[in-house]
Scaffold this motif. Structure first.
Motif, short mmCIF file in Angstrom:
data_model
loop_
_atom_site.label_atom_id
_atom_site.label_comp_id
_atom_site.label_asym_id
_atom_site.label_seq_id
_atom_site.Cartn_x
_atom_site.Cartn_y
_atom_site.Cartn_z
N ILE A 1 24.56 82.27 34.91
CA ILE A 1 25.56 81.17 34.52
C ILE A 1 25.28 80.10 35.44
O ILE A 1 26.46 79.42 35.64
CB ILE A 1 27.04 81.62 34.62
CG1 ILE A 1 27.39 82.49 35.81
CG2 ILE A 1 27.34 82.93 33.39
CD1 ILE A 1 28.90 82.44 36.20
N LYS A 2 24.39 79.91 36.11
CA LYS A 2 23.99 78.93 37.12
C LYS A 2 24.38 77.48 36.25
O LYS A 2 23.95 77.42 35.23
CB LYS A 2 22.79 79.03 37.54
CG LYS A 2 21.68 78.79 36.63
CD LYS A 2 20.32 78.68 37.62
CE LYS A 2 19.08 78.42 36.32
NZ LYS A 2 17.75 78.36 37.22
N SER B 1 43.68 71.63 37.35
CA SER B 1 42.10 71.50 37.35
C SER B 1 42.03 70.55 36.30
O SER B 1 42.90 70.15 35.48
CB SER B 1 41.68 73.10 37.16
OG SER B 1 42.06 73.51 36.09
N GLU B 2 40.47 70.36 36.09
CA GLU B 2 39.88 69.46 34.90
C GLU B 2 38.63 69.98 34.81
O GLU B 2 37.87 70.57 35.58
CB GLU B 2 40.00 68.10 35.42
CG GLU B 2 39.14 67.71 36.57
CD GLU B 2 39.38 66.13 36.84
OE1 GLU B 2 40.04 65.29 36.23
OE2 GLU B 2 38.41 65.81 37.63
N TYR B 3 38.09 70.07 33.37
CA TYR B 3 36.96 70.53 33.04
C TYR B 3 36.37 69.43 32.11
O TYR B 3 36.93 68.69 31.53
CB TYR B 3 37.18 71.68 31.99
CG TYR B 3 37.98 72.85 32.84
CD1 TYR B 3 37.18 73.54 33.82
CD2 TYR B 3 39.21 73.11 32.57
CE1 TYR B 3 37.88 74.61 34.41
CE2 TYR B 3 39.97 74.20 33.20
CZ TYR B 3 39.04 75.07 33.84
OH TYR B 3 39.89 76.02 34.74
N ASN C 1 18.87 78.06 28.98
CA ASN C 1 19.98 78.29 30.03
C ASN C 1 21.23 77.71 29.41
O ASN C 1 21.26 77.16 28.61
CB ASN C 1 19.63 77.34 31.15
CG ASN C 1 18.45 77.35 31.88
OD1 ASN C 1 18.10 78.52 32.09
ND2 ASN C 1 17.69 76.43 32.08
N ILE C 2 22.43 78.52 29.91
CA ILE C 2 23.51 78.40 29.26
C ILE C 2 24.22 77.04 29.87
O ILE C 2 24.29 76.81 31.09
CB ILE C 2 24.51 79.66 29.42
CG1 ILE C 2 25.72 79.59 28.99
CG2 ILE C 2 24.56 79.84 31.05
CD1 ILE C 2 26.86 80.46 29.17
N VAL C 3 24.72 76.19 28.94
CA VAL C 3 25.25 74.97 29.44
C VAL C 3 26.87 74.69 29.13
O VAL C 3 27.74 74.32 29.73
CB VAL C 3 24.67 73.79 28.80
CG1 VAL C 3 23.27 73.71 29.18
CG2 VAL C 3 24.73 73.95 27.22
N LEU D 1 33.47 74.41 27.03
CA LEU D 1 33.66 74.07 28.41
C LEU D 1 32.31 73.98 29.29
O LEU D 1 31.44 74.96 29.26
CB LEU D 1 34.79 74.99 28.96
CG LEU D 1 36.11 74.77 28.60
CD1 LEU D 1 37.01 76.03 29.02
CD2 LEU D 1 36.84 73.55 28.71
N SER D 2 32.19 73.06 30.01
CA SER D 2 30.89 72.94 30.78
C SER D 2 30.77 74.14 31.71
O SER D 2 31.96 74.37 32.65
CB SER D 2 30.70 71.64 31.44
OG SER D 2 29.60 71.64 32.51
N ILE D 3 29.64 74.83 31.74
CA ILE D 3 29.48 76.15 32.63
C ILE D 3 29.59 75.73 33.97
O ILE D 3 29.78 76.49 35.11
CB ILE D 3 28.14 76.77 32.29
CG1 ILE D 3 28.18 78.16 33.00
CG2 ILE D 3 27.01 75.91 32.71
CD1 ILE D 3 29.26 79.04 32.36
#
Length: 458
Positions: free
Chosen positions: A256-257, A297-299, A322-324, A343-345
């Motif tokens: 999940i980097k 927070s914010e995403y 890669n997971i994004v 949601l951005s990883i």
């Protein structure tokens, strides 16, 4: 020389005189013949009509006169030309001999035009063949691209499981029924004692029983490790000692980097349950990357052009596998209800690690937005975090913070962004007290106030 010219001239005049004499004599003889014929007597008693002789007819007379005149004028012209030509050549010189001109240009142009037409036809045929070959190549490349994306999705399938949740309820008139829902899960981590699965929280929050099915078909019962009520993400856990070794060897925990360079226009692959049912796959591209404010927070929210539904869940992959992003329809923009959002990883690492650890998530209940320099100068506002929303029954509400307040500092440390505020909240635990500096608008302008927020957890 002059004497020669005069001789020629006198000779020409003599020839003209002879010609005129012969013409006059011929005219007299014709006239005498006509007169003699008229003098012949004829008798009416015989009642015979005689044909006129051809030479008595009008057309013969006129024709003879025309021929005579033509002879006269022709002779005169010939004599004049013969007499004047030597003198003219002496005075003006002899004219240059006519040069033969061969026109080849038109033929060359015609040949060139024909050759150009043939060349154009050949080029047109070549272009048609090239277009056909290009079209074939494009189709092959298109198929190859989809084959490669399918291969990337296939590699990710080793990290995906099916999650079934069962809930038992009672309806009217007190009859028991079992409700089952199904979605996808992502194998997040495997350690020496447990296997962790990330899944959609709204599918399992009321479940009495949760069953996870692995890619090889083995099914195991799981329990909820930790759930976040804001993002609706849950971590399930299964003791590894209950899972067969063959199954553990066949699965892979996905990395999940964070991929921070996600931009609109990039192709993505949605796997899991993007179409609302498990083991589905979809291809598309990112249409926008926006910032969405959430509680404390914010995403970054990734919006795609992939058609989805409210039951969509899974992950977004780039072409490198890669997971994004993690598909979450709860953060979907109102203008993109029929497409898939994630949601951005890169913003999810801390939250996911907290859920896996089973640790509480610090909570104050504020939804804020940064007041940037331009906005502050234009609206004459202080720098800080503009409070857009205060959660009901939250610590912020009990502390007296209101919508439109501007938070400028926490525990004496200046804050200008939501990220800075979130970092401060993460360092505190339930029961800690935060001293929050707030600017509130009044009749005289903004007034500064101090609020005390007691940190809670969610």
């Amino acid at each position: 020389m002059m004497l020669g010219s005069k001789g020629i001239l006198s000779g020409g005049i003599s020839g003209l005189q002879e010609t005129l004499y012969l013409a006059v004599r011929l005219g007299k003889e014709v006239t005498n013949l006509m007169a003699n014929d008229e003098k012949k007597e004829f008798t009416f008693i015989n009642e015979q009509i005689k044909k006129k002789s051809f030479y008595k007819r009008k057309w013969f007379t006129q024709g003879s006169a025309a021929v005579a005149l033509a002879l006269i004028f022709g002779a005169a012209a010939g004599v004049s030309f013969a007499a004047v030509r030597p003198w003219a050549e002496e005075q003006f010189g002899r004219p240059d001999e006519a040069t033969q001109i061969v026109v080849v240009q038109e033929e060359s142009e015609t040949i060139s035009e024909k050759e150009t037409e043939r060349q154009s036809e050949r080029e047109s045929e070549t272009e048609d063949q090239t277009e056909e070959e290009t079209e074939k190549i494009s189709i092959l490349e298109y198929k190859e691209l989809y084959a490669q994306m399918k291969e990337v999705a296939g590699e990710a399938s080793a990290s995906l499981v099916t999650v079934n949740s069962y809930a038992v309820g009672t309806d009217w008139p007190n009859e028991t029924y079992e409700n089952m829902s199904e979605t996808s899960g992502l194998i997040f981590r495997v350690d020496s004692g447990r296997l962790y699965v990330l899944t959609a929280g709204d599918f399992v929050k009321d479940a009495q029983k949760i069953v996870v099915t692995f890619p090889n078909g083995e099914s195991m019962e799981a329990t909820v490790r930790k759930q976040d009520t804001i993002t609706e993400l849950s971590i399930l856990e299964i003791p590894t000692k209950e899972i067969r070794k063959e199954t553990l060897d066949s699965i892979t925990a996905i990395s999940i980097k964070g991929i921070s360079s996600v931009e609109k226009g990039e192709p993505v692959i949605a796997v899991g349950s993007p179409m609302g049912y498990t083991d589905s796959i979809a291809f598309g591209m990112i249409t926008s990357v926006t910032t969405c404010q959430s509680v404390d927070s914010e995403y970054k929210v990734i919006t795609t052009d992939i058609i989805g539904s409210g039951a969509s869940y899974g992950i977004l992959l780039n072409l490198d596998g890669n997971i994004v992003g993690i598909i979450s329809q709860n953060f979907q923009p109102s203008t993109a209800k029929n497409t898939i959002s994630a949601l951005s990883i890169s913003d999810m690492n801390y939250l996911l690690e907290t859920l896996v650890a089973g640790s509480p998530i610090s909570y104050t209940g504020i939804v804020g937005k940064e007041v940037d320099e331009n906005t502050a100068e234009y609206l004459n506002m202080p720098y800080g975090i503009y409070v857009k929303q205060v959660e009901t029954d939250s610590p912020a509400m009990y502390a007296g913070i209101q919508v439109a307040d501007i938070i400028t500092a926490v525990n004496g440390d200046q804050v200008k962004t939501v990220a800075e505020y979130e970092d401060i909240i993460r360092k505190h635990r339930e029961g800690d007290v935060l001293s929050v500096t707030v600017c509130r608008r009044s009749m005289e302008g903004y007034a500064e106030m101090e609020m005390r927020i007691i940190v809670a957890s969610r």
